[in-house]
Design a protein around this motif. Structure first.
Motif, PDB file in Angstrom:
ATOM      1  N   ASN A  23       0.843  -1.190   0.000  1.00  0.00           N
ATOM      2  CA  ASN A  23       0.000   0.000   0.000  1.00  0.00           C
ATOM      3  C   ASN A  23       0.879   1.241   0.000  1.00  0.00           C
ATOM      4  O   ASN A  23       1.635   1.477   0.925  1.00  0.00           O
ATOM      5  CB  ASN A  23      -0.906   0.020   1.230  1.00  0.00           C
ATOM      6  N   ILE A  24       0.769   2.025  -1.068  1.00  0.00           N
ATOM      7  CA  ILE A  24       1.610   3.217  -1.161  1.00  0.00           C
ATOM      8  C   ILE A  24       0.744   4.457  -1.266  1.00  0.00           C
ATOM      9  O   ILE A  24       1.229   5.536  -1.575  1.00  0.00           O
ATOM     10  CB  ILE A  24       2.569   3.129  -2.367  1.00  0.00           C
ATOM     11  N   TYR A  25      -0.540   4.308  -1.015  1.00  0.00           N
ATOM     12  CA  TYR A  25      -1.399   5.490  -1.032  1.00  0.00           C
ATOM     13  C   TYR A  25      -1.567   6.009   0.379  1.00  0.00           C
ATOM     14  O   TYR A  25      -1.588   5.257   1.342  1.00  0.00           O
ATOM     15  CB  TYR A  25      -2.763   5.154  -1.647  1.00  0.00           C
ATOM     16  N   CYS A  26      -1.691   7.291   0.458  1.00  0.00           N
ATOM     17  CA  CYS A  26      -1.828   7.949   1.743  1.00  0.00           C
ATOM     18  C   CYS A  26      -3.083   7.451   2.446  1.00  0.00           C
ATOM     19  O   CYS A  26      -4.158   7.444   1.878  1.00  0.00           O
ATOM     20  CB  CYS A  26      -1.914   9.448   1.510  1.00  0.00           C
ATOM     21  N   ASP A  27      -2.914   7.030   3.712  1.00  0.00           N
ATOM     22  CA  ASP A  27      -4.032   6.526   4.493  1.00  0.00           C
ATOM     23  C   ASP A  27      -4.827   7.645   5.132  1.00  0.00           C
ATOM     24  O   ASP A  27      -5.876   7.431   5.704  1.00  0.00           O
ATOM     25  CB  ASP A  27      -3.491   5.640   5.618  1.00  0.00           C
ATOM     26  N   LYS A  28      -4.251   8.816   5.131  1.00  0.00           N
ATOM     27  CA  LYS A  28      -4.850   9.901   5.899  1.00  0.00           C
ATOM     28  C   LYS A  28      -5.674  10.784   4.991  1.00  0.00           C
ATOM     29  O   LYS A  28      -5.342  10.977   3.847  1.00  0.00           O
ATOM     30  CB  LYS A  28      -3.740  10.714   6.566  1.00  0.00           C
ATOM     31  N   TYR A  29      -6.733  11.312   5.553  1.00  0.00           N
ATOM     32  CA  TYR A  29      -7.489  12.310   4.826  1.00  0.00           C
ATOM     33  C   TYR A  29      -6.681  13.583   4.793  1.00  0.00           C
ATOM     34  O   TYR A  29      -6.077  13.969   5.781  1.00  0.00           O
ATOM     35  CB  TYR A  29      -8.812  12.610   5.542  1.00  0.00           C
ATOM     36  N   VAL A  30      -6.693  14.254   3.655  1.00  0.00           N
ATOM     37  CA  VAL A  30      -6.136  15.600   3.611  1.00  0.00           C
ATOM     38  C   VAL A  30      -7.222  16.516   4.136  1.00  0.00           C
ATOM     39  O   VAL A  30      -8.348  16.484   3.660  1.00  0.00           O
ATOM     40  CB  VAL A  30      -5.735  15.969   2.170  1.00  0.00           C
ATOM     41  N   GLU A  31      -6.922  17.286   5.179  1.00  0.00           N
ATOM     42  CA  GLU A  31      -7.981  18.070   5.812  1.00  0.00           C
ATOM     43  C   GLU A  31      -7.601  19.538   5.913  1.00  0.00           C
ATOM     44  O   GLU A  31      -6.444  19.909   5.771  1.00  0.00           O
ATOM     45  CB  GLU A  31      -8.321  17.496   7.187  1.00  0.00           C
ATOM     46  N   TRP A  32      -8.600  20.374   6.183  1.00  0.00           N
ATOM     47  CA  TRP A  32      -8.377  21.790   6.443  1.00  0.00           C
ATOM     48  C   TRP A  32      -7.972  21.936   7.898  1.00  0.00           C
ATOM     49  O   TRP A  32      -8.670  21.448   8.796  1.00  0.00           O
ATOM     50  CB  TRP A  32      -9.654  22.601   6.174  1.00  0.00           C
ATOM     51  N   ILE A  33      -6.841  22.583   8.157  1.00  0.00           N
ATOM     52  CA  ILE A  33      -6.349  22.717   9.532  1.00  0.00           C
ATOM     53  C   ILE A  33      -6.249  24.202   9.868  1.00  0.00           C
ATOM     54  O   ILE A  33      -5.447  24.913   9.263  1.00  0.00           O
ATOM     55  CB  ILE A  33      -4.967  22.035   9.688  1.00  0.00           C
ATOM     56  N   PRO A  34      -7.060  24.689  10.818  1.00  0.00           N
ATOM     57  CA  PRO A  34      -6.994  26.108  11.175  1.00  0.00           C
ATOM     58  C   PRO A  34      -5.610  26.468  11.698  1.00  0.00           C
ATOM     59  O   PRO A  34      -4.965  25.665  12.389  1.00  0.00           O
ATOM     60  CB  PRO A  34      -8.040  26.251  12.294  1.00  0.00           C
ATOM     61  N   TYR A  35      -5.157  27.675  11.368  1.00  0.00           N
ATOM     62  CA  TYR A  35      -3.790  28.097  11.688  1.00  0.00           C
ATOM     63  C   TYR A  35      -3.528  28.123  13.195  1.00  0.00           C
ATOM     64  O   TYR A  35      -2.397  27.900  13.636  1.00  0.00           O
ATOM     65  CB  TYR A  35      -3.541  29.473  11.074  1.00  0.00           C
ATOM     66  N   ASP A  36      -4.573  28.343  14.005  1.00  0.00           N
ATOM     67  CA  ASP A  36      -4.352  28.406  15.463  1.00  0.00           C
ATOM     68  C   ASP A  36      -4.123  27.016  16.067  1.00  0.00           C
ATOM     69  O   ASP A  36      -3.924  26.882  17.273  1.00  0.00           O
ATOM     70  CB  ASP A  36      -5.508  29.133  16.178  1.00  0.00           C
ATOM     71  N   GLN A  37      -4.161  25.992  15.238  1.00  0.00           N
ATOM     72  CA  GLN A  37      -3.815  24.647  15.681  1.00  0.00           C
ATOM     73  C   GLN A  37      -2.294  24.474  15.845  1.00  0.00           C
ATOM     74  O   GLN A  37      -1.844  23.468  16.368  1.00  0.00           O
ATOM     75  CB  GLN A  37      -4.308  23.628  14.638  1.00  0.00           C
ATOM     76  N   PHE A  38      -1.523  25.445  15.348  1.00  0.00           N
ATOM     77  CA  PHE A  38      -0.063  25.267  15.353  1.00  0.00           C
ATOM     78  C   PHE A  38       0.609  26.067  16.459  1.00  0.00           C
ATOM     79  O   PHE A  38       0.352  27.250  16.638  1.00  0.00           O
ATOM     80  CB  PHE A  38       0.528  25.652  13.996  1.00  0.00           C
ATOM     81  N   ASN A  39       1.487  25.385  17.213  1.00  0.00           N
ATOM     82  CA  ASN A  39       2.316  25.994  18.247  1.00  0.00           C
ATOM     83  C   ASN A  39       3.773  25.899  17.844  1.00  0.00           C
ATOM     84  O   ASN A  39       4.113  25.095  16.969  1.00  0.00           O
ATOM     85  CB  ASN A  39       2.176  25.212  19.566  1.00  0.00           C
ATOM     86  N   ASN A  40       4.622  26.634  18.575  1.00  0.00           N
ATOM     87  CA  ASN A  40       6.090  26.496  18.415  1.00  0.00           C
ATOM     88  C   ASN A  40       6.528  26.610  16.957  1.00  0.00           C
ATOM     89  O   ASN A  40       7.325  25.795  16.491  1.00  0.00           O
ATOM     90  CB  ASN A  40       6.573  25.121  18.902  1.00  0.00           C
ATOM     91  N   ILE A  41       6.009  27.579  16.252  1.00  0.00           N
ATOM     92  CA  ILE A  41       6.358  27.712  14.831  1.00  0.00           C
ATOM     93  C   ILE A  41       7.775  28.276  14.698  1.00  0.00           C
ATOM     94  O   ILE A  41       8.106  29.284  15.312  1.00  0.00           O
ATOM     95  CB  ILE A  41       5.332  28.616  14.118  1.00  0.00           C
ATOM     96  N   LYS A  42       8.599  27.563  13.937  1.00  0.00           N
ATOM     97  CA  LYS A  42      10.017  27.922  13.842  1.00  0.00           C
ATOM     98  C   LYS A  42      10.465  27.834  12.387  1.00  0.00           C
ATOM     99  O   LYS A  42      10.242  26.804  11.735  1.00  0.00           O
ATOM    100  CB  LYS A  42      10.794  26.907  14.693  1.00  0.00           C
ATOM    101  N   GLU A  43      11.076  28.896  11.877  1.00  0.00           N
ATOM    102  CA  GLU A  43      11.509  28.881  10.468  1.00  0.00           C
ATOM    103  C   GLU A  43      12.724  27.978  10.283  1.00  0.00           C
ATOM    104  O   GLU A  43      13.673  28.023  11.060  1.00  0.00           O
ATOM    105  CB  GLU A  43      11.850  30.306  10.007  1.00  0.00           C
ATOM    106  N   LEU A  44      12.685  27.145   9.226  1.00  0.00           N
ATOM    107  CA  LEU A  44      13.787  26.235   8.945  1.00  0.00           C
ATOM    108  C   LEU A  44      14.524  26.611   7.663  1.00  0.00           C
ATOM    109  O   LEU A  44      15.750  26.549   7.610  1.00  0.00           O
ATOM    110  CB  LEU A  44      13.273  24.797   8.808  1.00  0.00           C
ATOM    111  N   GLU A  45      13.771  26.943   6.634  1.00  0.00           N
ATOM    112  CA  GLU A  45      14.385  27.205   5.334  1.00  0.00           C
ATOM    113  C   GLU A  45      13.518  28.154   4.547  1.00  0.00           C
ATOM    114  O   GLU A  45      12.295  28.147   4.699  1.00  0.00           O
ATOM    115  CB  GLU A  45      14.485  25.899   4.522  1.00  0.00           C
ATOM    116  N   LYS A  46      14.153  28.911   3.660  1.00  0.00           N
ATOM    117  CA  LYS A  46      13.384  29.881   2.892  1.00  0.00           C
ATOM    118  C   LYS A  46      14.018  30.026   1.522  1.00  0.00           C
ATOM    119  O   LYS A  46      15.238  30.059   1.396  1.00  0.00           O
ATOM    120  CB  LYS A  46      13.419  31.221   3.629  1.00  0.00           C
ATOM    121  N   ASP A  47      13.190  30.045   0.482  1.00  0.00           N
ATOM    122  CA  ASP A  47      13.687  30.494  -0.814  1.00  0.00           C
ATOM    123  C   ASP A  47      12.675  31.481  -1.386  1.00  0.00           C
ATOM    124  O   ASP A  47      11.767  31.924  -0.690  1.00  0.00           O
ATOM    125  CB  ASP A  47      13.990  29.298  -1.750  1.00  0.00           C
TER     126      ASP A  47
END
Ligand SMILES: [Zn+2]
Length: 310
Positions: free
Chosen positions: A109-133
């Motif tokens: 099985n190589i298909y994603c098992d997870k639903y792709v969902e809408w995730i509100p931005y306030d669900q994210f903590n500890n946001i840290k920049e890693l890379e930028k182009d």
């Protein structure tokens, strides 16, 4: 194909009768000539058990079925395709649809098992920049509720809370443009072999309105660099440092042997490679002689601490 097994973890390709499959769901038509399904294989694949020294079956595993339209007559093209999959090491076997008589490749099985969902931005903590182009910025973040995981025993989904993820922020994506859709398609419902990163969902920065792809974390916690193995779970330099820290104060008492062990350890290249080490003799018990020749004696023994495993 069964003759080409060289390694204990090679897949044993077999004939699998169609009534072995439950929960058959169409995932999509791959090309004009094939349809891909997901299914549960009741008996499951043969796997070598390193502790029991025998093959056992992994029951009720999820597989993909690749059905070839009008393949009742086996053509050369079909045989070539089967061999291609075999070389790709993800073919479990061959089956046949009892009604249409179409032949089917049974694949990992190589298909994603997870639903792709809408995730509100306030669900994210500890946001840290890693890379930028120019086009994107990648952050690490903790997703409070976490992704949905399918639990096979309960046929149900639960959430894995406080999961570390990567946020791939697409600059100037306020209007969903072609670049956004191309990026999204790279990550969704594609073969893992084409793309090692799993996508969990989409979010949006409420201030600048940029859209964000929420992806599996593939950055090392310690050095913030991208993981070095193809599965995205392992950082070579940090893990080799860790091994050195874990195995301190050892010496064989012989410089040549010590150097040899160091040299072997530098050859580690993925999380499944064996960590070569000096093992003191008092680590062994149940020592039994198995045989000897002029130059050497072979024993079996139990190693108390066991090898290091990632
Ligand atoms: Zn690292």
């Amino acid at each position: 194909m069964q003759l080409e097994i060289y390694n204990y973890n090679d897949i044993i390709v077999e004939w699998i009768s169609y009534d072995q499959f439950n929960d058959i769901k169409e995932l999509g038509k791959d090309e004009l000539t094939t349809t891909i399904y997901s299914a549960i294989w009741k008996d499951g694949s043969l796997n070598y058990d390193e502790n029991k020294y025998e093959y056992i079956r992994n029951q009720n595993i999820k597989v993909n079925l690749k059905s070839f339209h009008n393949s009742q007559n086996i053509t050369n093209e079909l045989l070539i395709e089967i061999k291609t999959y075999f070389n790709g090491e993800n073919l479990f076997g061959i089956s046949q649809n009892l009604e249409t008589k179409d032949y089917i490749l049974v694949l990992q099985n190589i298909y994603c098992d997870k639903y792709v969902e809408w995730i509100p931005y306030d669900q994210f903590n500890n946001i840290k920049e890693l890379e930028k182009d120019e086009f994107t910025t990648i952050y690490s973040a903790i997703w409070k509720d976490g992704p949905l995981n399918y639990i096979m025993e309960y046929y149900d989904y639960t959430r894995k809370q406080n999961k570390k993820v990567n946020l791939k922020c697409l600059h100037n994506s306020q209007n969903i443009n072609n670049e956004f859709l191309i990026e999204f398609n790279r990550y969704s419902t594609r073969f893992y072999s084409y793309n090692k990163f799993k996508i969990f969902g989409i979010s949006q920065n409420p201030d600048i309105k940029d859209y964000i792809l929420v992806l599996q974390n593939v950055y090392c916690d310690k050095c913030d660099k991208c993981f070095t193995d193809k599965y995205g779970i392992w950082c070579k330099s940090c893990q080799i440092n860790d091994i050195e820290k874990n195995i301190t104060n050892w010496t064989s008492g012989n410089e040549k042997i010590d150097n040899l062990i160091q040299e072997m350890r530098l050859k580690i290249n993925n999380p499944y490679d064996i960590v070569f080490e000096w093992i003191p003799y008092d680590q062994f018990y149940d020592i039994k002689e198995l045989g000897e020749d002029e130059f050497a004696t072979i024993y079996s023994a139990i190693w108390k601490d066991n090898p290091l495993q990632y």
